[in-house]
Design an enzyme around this catalytic site. Structure first.
Site, short mmCIF file in Angstrom:
data_model
loop_
_atom_site.label_atom_id
_atom_site.label_comp_id
_atom_site.label_asym_id
_atom_site.label_seq_id
_atom_site.Cartn_x
_atom_site.Cartn_y
_atom_site.Cartn_z
N THR A 291 13.79 -17.48 -37.67
CA THR A 291 13.58 -18.61 -36.77
C THR A 291 14.39 -19.83 -37.22
OG1 THR A 291 11.89 -20.25 -36.19
CG2 THR A 291 11.51 -19.03 -38.19
N ASP A 292 14.66 -20.74 -36.28
CA ASP A 292 15.33 -22.00 -36.63
C ASP A 292 14.40 -22.92 -37.43
OD1 ASP A 292 13.58 -22.71 -34.58
OD2 ASP A 292 15.07 -23.76 -33.37
N GLU A 293 13.08 -22.60 -37.44
CA GLU A 293 12.13 -23.51 -38.09
C GLU A 293 12.33 -23.57 -39.61
OE1 GLU A 293 8.15 -23.36 -36.49
OE2 GLU A 293 8.87 -22.51 -34.61
N TYR B 45 3.99 -21.30 -41.77
CA TYR B 45 4.76 -20.28 -41.03
C TYR B 45 6.24 -20.33 -41.42
CZ TYR B 45 7.57 -18.38 -37.18
OH TYR B 45 8.53 -17.71 -36.45
N LYS C 229 8.64 -17.61 -43.41
CA LYS C 229 9.86 -17.02 -42.84
C LYS C 229 11.07 -17.34 -43.74
CE LYS C 229 10.38 -15.09 -39.43
NZ LYS C 229 10.27 -13.64 -39.06
P1 NAD Z 1 4.38 -11.99 -31.86
O1 NAD Z 1 3.34 -12.70 -32.65
O2 NAD Z 1 4.30 -12.01 -30.37
O3 NAD Z 1 4.44 -10.46 -32.29
C1 NAD Z 1 4.41 -10.05 -33.62
C2 NAD Z 1 4.19 -8.54 -33.66
O4 NAD Z 1 4.15 -8.13 -35.03
C3 NAD Z 1 2.87 -8.09 -33.02
O5 NAD Z 1 3.09 -6.97 -32.20
C4 NAD Z 1 2.00 -7.73 -34.23
O6 NAD Z 1 1.05 -6.72 -33.94
C5 NAD Z 1 3.05 -7.25 -35.22
N1 NAD Z 1 2.60 -7.38 -36.62
C6 NAD Z 1 2.02 -8.47 -37.20
N2 NAD Z 1 1.71 -8.19 -38.48
C7 NAD Z 1 2.14 -6.91 -38.72
C8 NAD Z 1 2.10 -6.07 -39.86
N3 NAD Z 1 1.58 -6.49 -41.03
N4 NAD Z 1 2.61 -4.83 -39.76
C9 NAD Z 1 3.15 -4.40 -38.58
N5 NAD Z 1 3.18 -5.14 -37.47
C10 NAD Z 1 2.68 -6.40 -37.54
O7 NAD Z 1 5.77 -12.59 -32.36
P2 NAD Z 1 7.11 -12.94 -31.55
O8 NAD Z 1 6.98 -14.29 -30.97
O9 NAD Z 1 7.47 -11.78 -30.70
O10 NAD Z 1 8.14 -13.05 -32.76
C11 NAD Z 1 8.81 -11.88 -33.25
C12 NAD Z 1 9.72 -12.28 -34.41
O11 NAD Z 1 10.66 -13.24 -33.95
C13 NAD Z 1 8.97 -12.95 -35.57
O12 NAD Z 1 9.56 -12.49 -36.76
C14 NAD Z 1 9.22 -14.44 -35.37
O13 NAD Z 1 9.19 -15.11 -36.60
C15 NAD Z 1 10.61 -14.41 -34.76
N6 NAD Z 1 10.92 -15.56 -33.88
C16 NAD Z 1 10.08 -15.90 -32.86
C17 NAD Z 1 10.42 -16.96 -32.01
C18 NAD Z 1 9.53 -17.34 -30.85
O14 NAD Z 1 9.82 -18.35 -30.19
N7 NAD Z 1 8.50 -16.59 -30.52
C19 NAD Z 1 11.62 -17.66 -32.22
C20 NAD Z 1 12.46 -17.27 -33.28
C21 NAD Z 1 12.11 -16.21 -34.10
P1 TYD Z 2 4.65 -23.56 -30.08
O1 TYD Z 2 4.74 -22.82 -28.78
O2 TYD Z 2 3.42 -23.37 -30.92
O3 TYD Z 2 5.98 -23.22 -30.88
P2 TYD Z 2 6.54 -23.87 -32.27
O4 TYD Z 2 5.49 -24.72 -32.90
O5 TYD Z 2 6.85 -22.67 -33.06
O6 TYD Z 2 7.76 -24.66 -31.85
O7 TYD Z 2 4.78 -25.11 -29.77
C1 TYD Z 2 5.91 -25.64 -29.10
C2 TYD Z 2 5.77 -27.16 -29.09
O8 TYD Z 2 4.65 -27.51 -28.27
C3 TYD Z 2 5.49 -27.74 -30.46
O9 TYD Z 2 6.15 -29.00 -30.55
C4 TYD Z 2 3.99 -27.96 -30.47
C5 TYD Z 2 3.67 -28.25 -29.02
N1 TYD Z 2 2.34 -27.81 -28.54
C6 TYD Z 2 1.51 -28.70 -27.86
O10 TYD Z 2 1.85 -29.88 -27.64
N2 TYD Z 2 0.30 -28.25 -27.43
C7 TYD Z 2 -0.13 -26.96 -27.64
O11 TYD Z 2 -1.26 -26.61 -27.24
C8 TYD Z 2 0.75 -26.05 -28.32
C9 TYD Z 2 0.33 -24.63 -28.59
C10 TYD Z 2 1.98 -26.53 -28.75
#
Ligand code: NAD
Ligand code: TYD
Length: 352
Positions: free
Chosen positions: A132-134, A158, A162
């Site tokens: 992630t960019d975070e 988190y 990562k």
């Molecule tokens: P998500 O929470 O929707 O899904 C995570 C999946 O991992 C789920 O299916 C869960 O069952 C599985 N999982 C969790 N713990 C596990 C374990 N111990 N063993 C096996 N499986 C397990 O997450 P997402 O939003 O789809 O993100 C996927 C990846 O992309 C993550 O690594 C996250 O850090 C990265 N990412 C997400 C975003 C975003 O905006 N959602 C952005 C950048 C990077």
């Molecule tokens: P989120 O979807 O949790 O992603 P991330 O924290 O990984 O960027 O949140 C996106 C943005 O929205 C973040 O600045 C936090 C804000 N946010 C709210 O203002 N209210 C909410 O209920 C949630 C879940 C997030």
């Protein structure tokens, strides 16, 4: 089969789009989806591909080294795309240990399994870690972008977990020669995202006439990418990226949270047939998130230059598609928030 890929976290939000893309686009690849099915993993996300002959589901925990080694050997896995993680910042603030376990130790166990199974025969192998960019920390509102060389400065449990996993991935390359690659992507949105994240949470609350909690004053900025564009980038990088490299993936699409929430209200009200402004009063400013990063924004020019990738779905188009999808899939939304599907999996597979 030409190749066998292990995709971890394939039942989650982004993972399900990646699995769908690879299963349908590459019928000569076997795709093994390894997922623990936590609250965030849902096999309903993959109904349309679960019967494909090149798709296999394995329920398991990435922290279980013996299990992962066994499955990697059994299927002769030659590529890993690692998405399994705990992914929600608010949960990480309440329960950091679970994040350290899955994101750090889980990634380490996968790396070790790949090292043992491939045993120095690196030709044709790839361990691709999705991050992630975070990990880069926070930017100010006055400009600047994260590049691949921005120093790591995570603020939440988190992003710290990562960041740690990214370091382990690079260490396995530098120490053992494991062919690895890391990408750091901005905020994703689209179908099948668990409604604890901003966009599906707001859509769900608008349709249910519940308050829309905006943290602080809503001035925080995120760079939003439609999830299918992320899956397309992962495909391009898996096939064309250079080992040991890092690629940033971004949406070229920064939005303040409050502006995004207003867009979601307008779109959802229109699609529900409500008059304009009908749900504006649901906006509720609440206490800010602890350690809340002010702004994320990604420079993904390296990816564009080297592999020709750019987002294909505009923000307007992506938001329209996303709101429509949640409104047309209310049963999915109701099921994932009810906990019903968790009980179903417990009956099917035992407690998590
Ligand atoms: P998500 O929470 O929707 O899904 C995570 C999946 O991992 C789920 O299916 C869960 O069952 C599985 N999982 C969790 N713990 C596990 C374990 N111990 N063993 C096996 N499986 C397990 O997450 P997402 O939003 O789809 O993100 C996927 C990846 O992309 C993550 O690594 C996250 O850090 C990265 N990412 C997400 C975003 C975003 O905006 N959602 C952005 C950048 C990077
Ligand atoms: P989120 O979807 O949790 O992603 P991330 O924290 O990984 O960027 O949140 C996106 C943005 O929205 C973040 O600045 C936090 C804000 N946010 C709210 O203002 N209210 C909410 O209920 C949630 C879940 C997030």
């Amino acid at each position: 089969m030409k190749r066998t890929l292990l995709i971890t976290g394939g039942a989650g939000f982004i993972g399900s789009h990646v699995v769908r893309r690879f299963v349908t686009k590459y019928p000569d690849y076997r795709i093994v989806n390894l997922d623990k099915l936590t609250y965030a993993g849902n096999l309903a996300n993959l109904r349309d591909v679960e019967r494909c002959p090149n798709y296999v589901f394995e329920r398991g925990d990435i922290c279980d080294l013996d299990f992962v080694c066994d499955r990697m050997q059994r299927y002769a896995v030659d590529g890993v795309i690692h998405l399994a993680a705990e992914s929600h910042v608010d949960r990480s603030i309440r329960d950091p240990f679970t994040f350290a376990r899955t994101n750090v130790l889980g990634t380490l166990s996968l790396l070790e399994a790949a090292r043992r199974c491939w045993d120095g025969k690196w030709e044709g192998k790839l361990f691709y870690h999705i991050s992630t960019d975070e990990v880069y920390g926070a930017l100010g509102l006055d400009g600047g972008l994260f590049t691949e060389t921005t120093p790591y400065a995570p603020h939440s449990p988190y992003s710290a977990s990562k960041a740690s996993s990214d370091h382990f991935v690079r260490a396995y390359h530098d120490t053992y020669g494991l062919p690895t690659l890391v990408t750091n992507c901005s905020n994703n949105y689209g179908p099948y995202q668990f409604p604890e994240k901003l966009i599906p949470l707001m859509i769900n609350n608008i349709r249910r006439r519940k308050p829309l909690p905006v943290y602080g004053r809503g001035e925080h900025v995120r760079d939003w990418l439609y999830v299918e564009d992320h899956a397309r980038a992962i495909d391009a990088i898996f096939h064309g990226g250079k080992v040991a490299e890092t690629y940033n993936i971004g949406g070229f699409n920064e939005r303040r949270n409050i502006d995004l929430v207003r867009t979601l209200i307008r779109t959802t009200d229109r699609l529900l047939g409500n008059p304009e402004g009908y749900s504006d009063g649901l906006i509720t400013y609440v206490a800010d998130r602890a350690g809340h990063d002010l702004r994320y924004a990604i420079d993904s020019s390296k990816l564009e230059r080297e592999l020709g990738w750019r987002p294909a779905v505009s923000f307007d188009e992506g938001i329209e598609r996303t709101v429509r999808w949640y409104l047309e899939n209310e049963a999915w939304l109701d099921e994932v928030v009810s906990g019903e599907y968790e009980r179903y999996y417990e009956r099917m597979y035992g407690a998590r």
